[in-house]
Write a protein that holds these residues in place. Structure first.
Motif, PDB file in Angstrom:
ATOM      1  N   SER A 161       0.601  -0.220   5.282  1.00  0.00           N
ATOM      2  CA  SER A 161      -0.240  -0.648   6.403  1.00  0.00           C
ATOM      3  C   SER A 161      -0.639  -2.101   6.157  1.00  0.00           C
ATOM      4  O   SER A 161      -0.476  -2.631   5.045  1.00  0.00           O
ATOM      5  N   ASP A 162      -1.190  -2.765   7.181  1.00  0.00           N
ATOM      6  CA  ASP A 162      -1.532  -4.179   6.999  1.00  0.00           C
ATOM      7  C   ASP A 162      -2.746  -4.381   6.091  1.00  0.00           C
ATOM      8  O   ASP A 162      -3.043  -5.510   5.703  1.00  0.00           O
ATOM      9  N   GLY A 163      -3.437  -3.293   5.721  1.00  0.00           N
ATOM     10  CA  GLY A 163      -4.493  -3.396   4.727  1.00  0.00           C
ATOM     11  C   GLY A 163      -3.949  -3.809   3.374  1.00  0.00           C
ATOM     12  O   GLY A 163      -4.681  -4.360   2.533  1.00  0.00           O
ATOM     13  N   VAL A 164      -2.654  -3.579   3.145  1.00  0.00           N
ATOM     14  CA  VAL A 164      -1.981  -4.009   1.911  1.00  0.00           C
ATOM     15  C   VAL A 164      -1.564  -5.469   2.029  1.00  0.00           C
ATOM     16  O   VAL A 164      -1.918  -6.308   1.200  1.00  0.00           O
ATOM     17  N   THR A 165      -0.809  -5.806   3.065  1.00  0.00           N
ATOM     18  CA  THR A 165      -0.254  -7.156   3.177  1.00  0.00           C
ATOM     19  C   THR A 165      -1.306  -8.220   3.483  1.00  0.00           C
ATOM     20  O   THR A 165      -1.129  -9.389   3.154  1.00  0.00           O
ATOM     21  N   GLN A 166      -2.424  -7.818   4.106  1.00  0.00           N
ATOM     22  CA  GLN A 166      -3.477  -8.785   4.433  1.00  0.00           C
ATOM     23  C   GLN A 166      -4.594  -8.811   3.391  1.00  0.00           C
ATOM     24  O   GLN A 166      -5.567  -9.555   3.539  1.00  0.00           O
ATOM     25  N   SER A 167      -4.443  -8.017   2.346  1.00  0.00           N
ATOM     26  CA  SER A 167      -5.469  -8.010   1.305  1.00  0.00           C
ATOM     27  C   SER A 167      -5.609  -9.389   0.673  1.00  0.00           C
ATOM     28  O   SER A 167      -4.623 -10.089   0.453  1.00  0.00           O
ATOM     29  N   GLY A 168      -6.847  -9.792   0.404  1.00  0.00           N
ATOM     30  CA  GLY A 168      -7.097 -11.105  -0.175  1.00  0.00           C
ATOM     31  C   GLY A 168      -7.158 -12.217   0.844  1.00  0.00           C
ATOM     32  O   GLY A 168      -7.336 -13.389   0.480  1.00  0.00           O
ATOM     33  N   LEU A 169      -7.024 -11.885   2.124  1.00  0.00           N
ATOM     34  CA  LEU A 169      -7.035 -12.882   3.193  1.00  0.00           C
ATOM     35  C   LEU A 169      -8.306 -13.724   3.142  1.00  0.00           C
ATOM     36  O   LEU A 169      -9.415 -13.216   3.238  1.00  0.00           O
ATOM     37  N   GLY A 218     -15.113  -5.263  -2.362  1.00  0.00           N
ATOM     38  CA  GLY A 218     -14.864  -3.992  -1.687  1.00  0.00           C
ATOM     39  C   GLY A 218     -13.631  -4.022  -0.818  1.00  0.00           C
ATOM     40  O   GLY A 218     -13.071  -5.082  -0.523  1.00  0.00           O
ATOM     41  N   CYS A 219     -13.218  -2.849  -0.401  1.00  0.00           N
ATOM     42  CA  CYS A 219     -12.012  -2.685   0.408  1.00  0.00           C
ATOM     43  C   CYS A 219     -12.299  -3.138   1.848  1.00  0.00           C
ATOM     44  O   CYS A 219     -13.086  -2.517   2.560  1.00  0.00           O
ATOM     45  N   LYS A 220     -11.671  -4.229   2.277  1.00  0.00           N
ATOM     46  CA  LYS A 220     -11.957  -4.816   3.585  1.00  0.00           C
ATOM     47  C   LYS A 220     -11.260  -4.101   4.737  1.00  0.00           C
ATOM     48  O   LYS A 220     -11.609  -4.259   5.896  1.00  0.00           O
ATOM     49  N   ASP A 221     -10.237  -3.339   4.409  1.00  0.00           N
ATOM     50  CA  ASP A 221      -9.486  -2.592   5.428  1.00  0.00           C
ATOM     51  C   ASP A 221      -8.875  -1.374   4.734  1.00  0.00           C
ATOM     52  O   ASP A 221      -8.734  -1.341   3.519  1.00  0.00           O
ATOM     53  N   ASP A 222      -8.531  -0.371   5.531  1.00  0.00           N
ATOM     54  CA  ASP A 222      -7.866   0.793   4.956  1.00  0.00           C
ATOM     55  C   ASP A 222      -6.536   0.361   4.340  1.00  0.00           C
ATOM     56  O   ASP A 222      -5.794  -0.425   4.934  1.00  0.00           O
ATOM     57  N   ILE A 223      -6.249   0.878   3.166  1.00  0.00           N
ATOM     58  CA  ILE A 223      -5.050   0.515   2.406  1.00  0.00           C
ATOM     59  C   ILE A 223      -4.171   1.741   2.256  1.00  0.00           C
ATOM     60  O   ILE A 223      -4.623   2.787   1.793  1.00  0.00           O
ATOM     61  N   SER A 224      -2.904   1.630   2.646  1.00  0.00           N
ATOM     62  CA  SER A 224      -1.964   2.742   2.504  1.00  0.00           C
ATOM     63  C   SER A 224      -0.598   2.213   2.095  1.00  0.00           C
ATOM     64  O   SER A 224      -0.097   1.235   2.663  1.00  0.00           O
ATOM     65  N   CYS A 225      -0.001   2.881   1.130  1.00  0.00           N
ATOM     66  CA  CYS A 225       1.355   2.536   0.683  1.00  0.00           C
ATOM     67  C   CYS A 225       2.164   3.819   0.504  1.00  0.00           C
ATOM     68  O   CYS A 225       1.716   4.744  -0.174  1.00  0.00           O
TER      69      CYS A 225
END
Length: 230
Positions: A161-169, A218-225
């Motif tokens: 999900s984009d919670g992975v690719t956008q992490s650290g934005l 903290g987790c800024k968005d839901d993360i799924s892989c």
């Protein structure tokens, strides 16, 4: 050959900080009579319970449509027509990434709105045999990507999900636009190089945890892989 193969499908998730439910959903199905393996990942609009409902509806329908061999565009239209409409944004929306594989054959990956999947053969990225975009006349703003992959023993397919690719934005100078797909690819290659037989469970967990680590505070968005390993 097909009888000796085993496919491992695993997922790792983290819920957005402060939310009671994950706004992403993952679903797997093995159709034993066809030696067929299906996976669906969806990211619901927003976060929390409403997003979870959207994502859950999407994966439930998508898995059934995959199993029934409903044409991709028709399935996408039914899903979009079925989602409840957000009162604020006036749209009902959930992304999806779908995986469909029959042992001894080729894999099919279908995506709408999610980051592009990654296909690894060892540490090398494998590109799809077929890669095309289709657009529904009913939903002209939604593009569906259909890919056909030559999925061989030892290969891995990674969907996020984009919670992975956008992490650290915006959190780091060296990651102005987040981790991005390229960062996930580099990380996955490093992990596979260190452990060529790393399981789908371990690789999905490592990717999700790295995405969480890149989001300070903290987790800024839901993360799924999701990782599929043949």
């Amino acid at each position: 050959m097909a009888d000796s193969l085993f496919i491992e499908m695993e997922a790792a998730q983290f819920t957005k900080t402060g939310q009671a439910a994950c706004g992403d959903d993952v679903r797997f199905l093995t159709v034993e009579r066809e030696n067929r393996h299906l996976a669906a990942l969806s990211d619901g609009l927003g976060s929390g319970v409403k997003a979870h409902v959207l994502a859950n509806m999407t994966t439930s329908m998508a898995i059934k449509f995959l199993e029934s061999n409903i044409p991709t565009l028709e399935a996408a239209e039914i899903i979009m027509d079925s989602l409840p409409v957000c009162e604020v944004r006036k749209i009902g929306y959930a992304t999806f990434s779908l995986f469909d594989f029959r042992l001894g054959g080729r894999a099919r990956v279908t995506e709408m709105g999610n980051p592009g999947y990654i296909h690894l053969r060892g540490v090398d990225e494998v590109f799809p045999l077929k890669d095309e975009m289709v657009v529904s006349a009913h939903w002209p703003d939604r593009e569906v990507r259909e890919c056909e992959a030559d999925f061989r023993p030892g290969d891995r397919i990674i969907m996020c999900s984009d919670g992975v690719t956008q992490s650290g934005l915006g959190a780091r100078k060296d990651m102005k636009f987040g981790w991005r797909r390229a960062g996930v690819l580099r990380f996955a290659r490093q992990r596979v190089e260190q452990d060529p037989e790393i399981s789908a469970k371990d690789l999905s967990s490592l990717i999700a945890r790295e995405a969480l680590h890149l989001a300070p505070g903290g987790c800024k968005d839901d993360i799924s892989c999701v990782v599929v390993y043949l």
